[in-house]
Design a protein around this motif. Structure first.
Motif: not given
Lengths: 105, 283
Positions: A29-32, A34-36, A38-39, A42, A72-73, A91
């Protein structure tokens, strides 16, 4: 080793091994988070064989989230030989994580 | 979802940037609050916008919004809580993530200063995102310091997932559910030991484990810490480029005069500069 998806048992098993462990606490449920994603993926590829990199879904593993006081996630925690050595909340640019890994390999 | 351009801010500058980009055939997404909630919507009369004297802020914004919608600009209503520069730019809004090849910052001026204790306890009980962090506080006391029209909805969400919510603001919002306790206070101070233990509201301490601070927008430097500023304003050149490649800024966030005409002009330049940047990237 590719990116791990930890449950409590596999996490504790990884934690019991010597060396560097990187755990990304996240949730769907956490957008940030999901952003992290791929990092972190990698990082798992880059440090394959040198560090164990994995994800902990706080929704599925609330015990682990509680154990490490996750408020906090995303939160990324770094462990060396089973001991927590560093933590990053929120992030961050990829370099922030590689720096900590490089210093502790 | 991938866009050529993501614009943070739905005021005149942001919309002008998005419309300029559409004029060059680029896809554009605007992330921002409802235009009706813009401080400009409350302006009774704007007399210095060329050719259209005497309009209300509301009427101007309505016309700008319609223009942008007709031009094919896409919109997401919400607050960007996180930005990452990595293979272009990712912007998180609640549970959703949007990708852009270039970024325009047009958030206006963040009028509210941080509360004492806020930076120290960020991630240690202080959160800007109810959707992301609410679940970590199930069964515990949280205080919502609401400073936006939709903050009561986020408080209701936290209550629904099992947090014990107290809401604080200078004045009780009409849309706050009755079952959520309310404390009227202007001053908020965050207390803690390692993690948050309470908030002091106009001198009265309220124990809690979490504080959700919901403002109209996050400061640009909280979203992109590498962004250079000057006296609190984003530093830009004549092309409205910031010090970060692919990031442009326009409108009130770059400094005075805080006027619609200046925002629209800068937004137009920022949008065109972003298109030039994109065209160079694609060569």
């Amino acid at each position: 080793m590719a990116l791990q998806h930890f449950n409590e048992a596999s996490f504790d098993q990884a934690l019991a091994q010597p060396g560097l462990l990187v755990a990304d606490f996240w949730a769907e449920w956490c957008g940030p988070c999901k952003m992290l994603g791929p990092v972190v993926e990698q990082l798992a590829g880059t440090y394959d064989g040198k560090a164990v990199v994995g994800k902990v879904n706080v929704d599925e593993e609330p015990e682990l989230a509680r154990r490490y006081g996750i408020m906090s996630i995303p939160t990324v925690i770094f462990f060396k030989d089973g001991q927590e050595i560093d933590k990053r909340i929120g992030v961050m640019p990829a370099e922030e994580f590689t720096k900590i890994i490089e210093e502790n390999l | 979802m991938q866009y050529d351009l993501i614009v943070l801010g739905s005021g005149p500058a942001g919309l002008a940037a998005a419309v300029a980009a559409r004029g060059r055939g680029k896809t554009a997404l605007v992330v921002g609050n409802r235009w009706q909630d813009s401080p400009l919507a409350k302006a009774e009369k704007i007399d210095n916008y060329l050719g259209l004297p005497g309009r209300t802020g509301y009427a101007l914004l309505e016309a700008f919004q319609k223009h942008a919608e007709d031009a094919g600009v896409e919109f997401v209503v919400g607050r960007a809580i996180s930005v990452m520069a990595w293979n272009g730019f990712s912007v998180a809004v609640g549970s959703d993530v949007y990708q852009g090849s270039a970024l325009v910052m047009a958030p206006g001026v963040v009028r509210q200063a941080k509360f004492p204790g806020e930076p120290e306890y960020l991630g240690r009980g202080v959160s800007y995102c109810a959707t992301c962090d609410g679940m970590n506080f199930r069964g515990r006391d949280v205080v919502v310091a609401g400073r936006t029209p939709d903050a009561p909805e986020e408080a209701a969400f936290l209550q629904r997932i099992g947090c014990r919510v107290t809401y604080t603001a200078p004045k009780r919002p009409d849309n706050l559910p009755d079952e959520i306790p309310f404390i009227a206070a202007g001053k908020v101070e965050i207390r803690g030991e390692q993690t948050v233990t309470g908030v002091v509201l106009d001198g009265t301490e309220v124990p809690c484990a979490g504080v959700f601070i919901l403002r109209a927008s996050l400061a640009p430097t909280d979203l992109l810490p590498a962004l250079e500023t000057d006296g609190g304003y984003i530093r830009v050149d004549r092309a409205m480029a910031t010090n970060i490649s692919g990031v442009f800024a326009c409108g009130d966030c770059t400094g005075a005069p805080l006027q619609v005409a200046k925002g629209v002009g800068e937004g137009h330049v920022a949008g065109l500069s972003a298109c030039e940047y994109l065209d160079k990237q694609n060569k």
